[in-house]
Scaffold this active site. Structure first.
Site: not given
Length: 667
Positions: A599, A245, A214-215, A35-36
DNA sequence: GACTAACGTTTTTTT
DNA sequence: AACGTTAGTC
């Protein structure tokens, strides 16, 4: 096409996202799907297409994320372009907006931002004043209700509970009287000004033609409204997130923002990033099987680019002692056998209270570890005190910081005097500081306290003049003042251990140093206070430098990844947490476990106990209902005894004795 | 006004 | 078990 951001290394969906610069875009980015990288490439692409850097706005969830994003883009294109972009949180964006126009709402532009502890302090005061007799409400509960209302776009003065509504009104009046705003007000007032003042709105829309958020799964409805004011036709807005998430619903995050994005910005391009580069197929398959039990999500199936992998283990433990010992032994064994570094390991838990046993077990084996989170820097007493003094030097009319340090260190202005001053200030519609300065007030006080007040006023006013009139460095002035009042010595008298004393001293020094660095950049004391109020609560910078295995809550683990992950306490009542079951938010707990599972890069072990010490009392535990929802294909469901038995019968005697030692130590 | 003893509470956490 | 808060005492 030769690009500065290696277009070639992106997959199909990522390229699509990077290429789609115009109109509304929704990027659904599953865990570990790059994503980043995609977002930073997309912004780099804008710059390459000659979109002026100063027209680009990127909104992140935390200030830390903001500086990281700016840095990454700087590394891809030019440092200069990166510094010209605006990368910040919704809150800091609003601070900038309000510093230039809050007078439209009847506040002065030098308003101060109420930190969380300031809010609690103020509300506690109001509870004493208004609650009177037997009301057993906690300040945090009331503040939570007020915050929720504000973030939903409701007026807290209309809260259902009459008492809460009354407190909310008093709270808001008090803030206004002190020319202070809280975190929610920043968004609320920012949105209001944009909505009601076309000139400001148009100025912002011309200023920022490209907006990225973002997020996005963590945004609330107020932030959505703000975004709508910020973005005008032709809606070059891109939001990035993963509804699976979303784990901050209890804080007001609205999954509706992402689930119903097209309602707010019609006909968006929807791009799904589903190719996962992080985890093995086994881990990902298990994660997918769990999250499918949630209703009302944007369907997406993460595909692993890493086939196979070790089975995901679910291990039944007799108790929390064995659980901690087991994990510590496993880390020790895997470290030497497979040549891992300590940093490759992470232990994830639901509540901070679960970390103690783990810490002990790791410490016993000399395994270095880092705790992420635990004690909040800005909650530390000395930090709050020093910041309160700094606030007084900027604007002494803010009551909460003033009352906080009025008698810290003890200078003979006790509770009763403080109450008299507060009452006087309310009667005369002025701040407590003004009351303290008022000879008419001090005349009503006994001579001892009066002299103490005069000394305090002289201290603050003198220091303030040194900054405002003599233009001395605020850091030096603050430092000198703390020395003069022997603040540290006073604090040290209350310390029991040497390490505690040292910590206090360091805390003070860190605030001073931070202020000094801020001033060196040419910024004002006020902007330092803004940044401190808005800064992420944790000492994040230090965590990354620290070595060792990571102990971390599931919430704090979002966005991180580790080769080997242990997820402890998969018990009904812990995960899902009993409170969330009562609140009917079990879906969010499922997402929390999903975040934890995703994770893991290589190996994942989940454990649950039959009994656990909770609040100093032994309690029986049932396995989490989530365990039954995991697909068995890549699962290895065993118990502590099975694993010990298997190891004992193998030739690996070293491991056997290692485990024996672990068991004996645990007794 | 300062210090001590009993008391009650305990999910997650950012701005 | 461990922490902060509060009430009571000097």
């Amino acid at each position: 096409m030769a690009s500065p951001f290696s277009f070639d290394s992106l997959n199909q969906a990522q390229r699509q996202a990077v290429g789609a610069l115009d109109g509304p875009v929704l990027i659904l980015a599953g865990a570990g799907t790059g994503k980043t990288r995609t977002v930073t490439c997309r912004i780099a692409h804008m710059l390459e297409k000659k979109i002026p850097a100063d027209q680009i706005l990127a909104v992140t969830f935390t200030n830390k994320a903001a500086s990281e994003m700016r840095e990454r883009i700087g590394g891809m294109v030019s440092k200069k372009a990166a510094s010209e972009m605006t990368v910040c949180t919704f809150h800091s964006l609003c601070v900038r907006l309000l510093r230039g126009g809050i007078d439209k709402l009847g506040y002065k532009r030098n308003f101060s931002i109420c930190s969380h502890s300031d809010q609690v302090g103020l509300m506690k005061q109001l509870l004493v004043r208004k609650g009177g007799t037997d009301e057993k409400v906690k300040a945090e509960t009331v503040l939570g209700a007020i915050s929720k209302a504000k973030n939903k776009g409701l007026d807290p003065a209309n809260l259902e509970d009459d008492f809460f509504a009354h407190l909310a009104t008093a709270y808001q009046n008090e803030l206004r009287a002190q020319n202070a705003v809280d975190f929610d007000d920043l968004l609320l007032f920012g949105e209001k000004i944009l909505r009601e003042h076309e000139d400001v709105r148009e100025m912002f829309r011309r200023r920022f033609t490209r907006v990225t958020v973002d997020e996005f799964q963590d945004t609330n409805s107020l932030q959505m409204q703000l975004l709508q004011q910020l973005v005008g036709p032709p809606y070059h807005v891109c939001v990035v997130g993963d509804d699976d998430q979303s784990i901050y619903g209890w804080r007001g995050a609205e999954t509706a923002n992402i689930l119903e994005f097209e309602r707010f910005f019609p006909n968006p391009k929807i791009i799904r990033l589903e190719e996962n580069y992080r985890s093995t197929h086994a881990v990902l398959h298990t994660a997918n099987s769990l999250i499918q039990h949630n209703r009302g999500r944007r369907e997406k199936i993460l595909r692993s680019t890493r086939m196979g992998g070790d089975k995901v283990r679910v291990v039944a433990m007799p108790g929390d002692d064995e659980e901690a010992e087991f994990i510590a032994e496993e880390i020790l064994a895997a470290k030497s056998a497979v040549g891992r570094t300590w940093e490759d390991f992470a232990v994830l838990f639901r509540t901070n209270g679960q970390s103690r046993k783990l810490e002990l077990a790791l410490r016993e084996r000399k395994i270095p570890y880092r705790m992420v989170g635990a004690q909040s820097f800005y909650d530390r007493r000395e930090v709050r005190d020093v910041l309160a003094y700094a606030q007084l030097l900027a604007a002494p009319d803010t009551d909460v910081p003033l009352l906080r340090v009025l008698n810290a260190p003890n200078r003979g202005i006790g509770q009763s005097t403080a109450v008299l001053a507060t009452d006087w200030s309310r009667e005369h519609h002025e701040s407590v500081w003004q009351a303290l300065c008022d000879p008419d007030f001090t005349a009503t006080i006994g001579p001892k306290a009066r002299h103490a007040i005069e000394a305090f006023v002289a201290l603050i006013a003198g220091a303030k003049n040194r900054i405002d009139l003599n233009h001395e460095n605020p850091a030096d002035v603050l430092h000198g003042m703390l020395k003069e009042i022997e603040y540290l010595q006073w604090l040290e008298r209350g310390c029991k251990t040497d390490s505690e004393r040292q910590q206090r001293g360091e805390g003070i020094q860190m605030v001073i140093d931070s202020l000094r660095a801020h001033v060196a950049k040419g910024k004002k004391l006020q902007s330092f206070l803004d940044d401190s109020a808005l800064a992420s609560d944790r000492e994040d910078e230090d965590i990354e430098k620290k070595q060792g295995a990571t102990l971390i809550t599931l919430h704090a683990s979002k966005g991180l990844e580790f080769p080997i992950v242990f997820l402890v306490g998969l018990e009904e009542g812990f995960l899902p947490h009993s409170r969330s079951v009562a609140d009917g938010t079990k879906d969010e707990e499922r997402r929390l476990l999903y975040v934890g599972i995703t994770r893991a890069q290589d190996q994942l072990t989940m454990t649950y106990c039959s009994k656990r010490i909770k609040w100093g009392q032994e309690t029986g535990c049932q396995p989490s209902s989530f365990i039954g929802e995991l697909d068995g294909e890549h699962l290895d469901h065993t118990s502590y005894d099975d694993i010990l038995g298997a190891e004992a019968s193998s030739d690996d005697l070293a491991s056997f004795f290692g485990n024996m030692k672990g068991m004996l130590d645990g007794i």
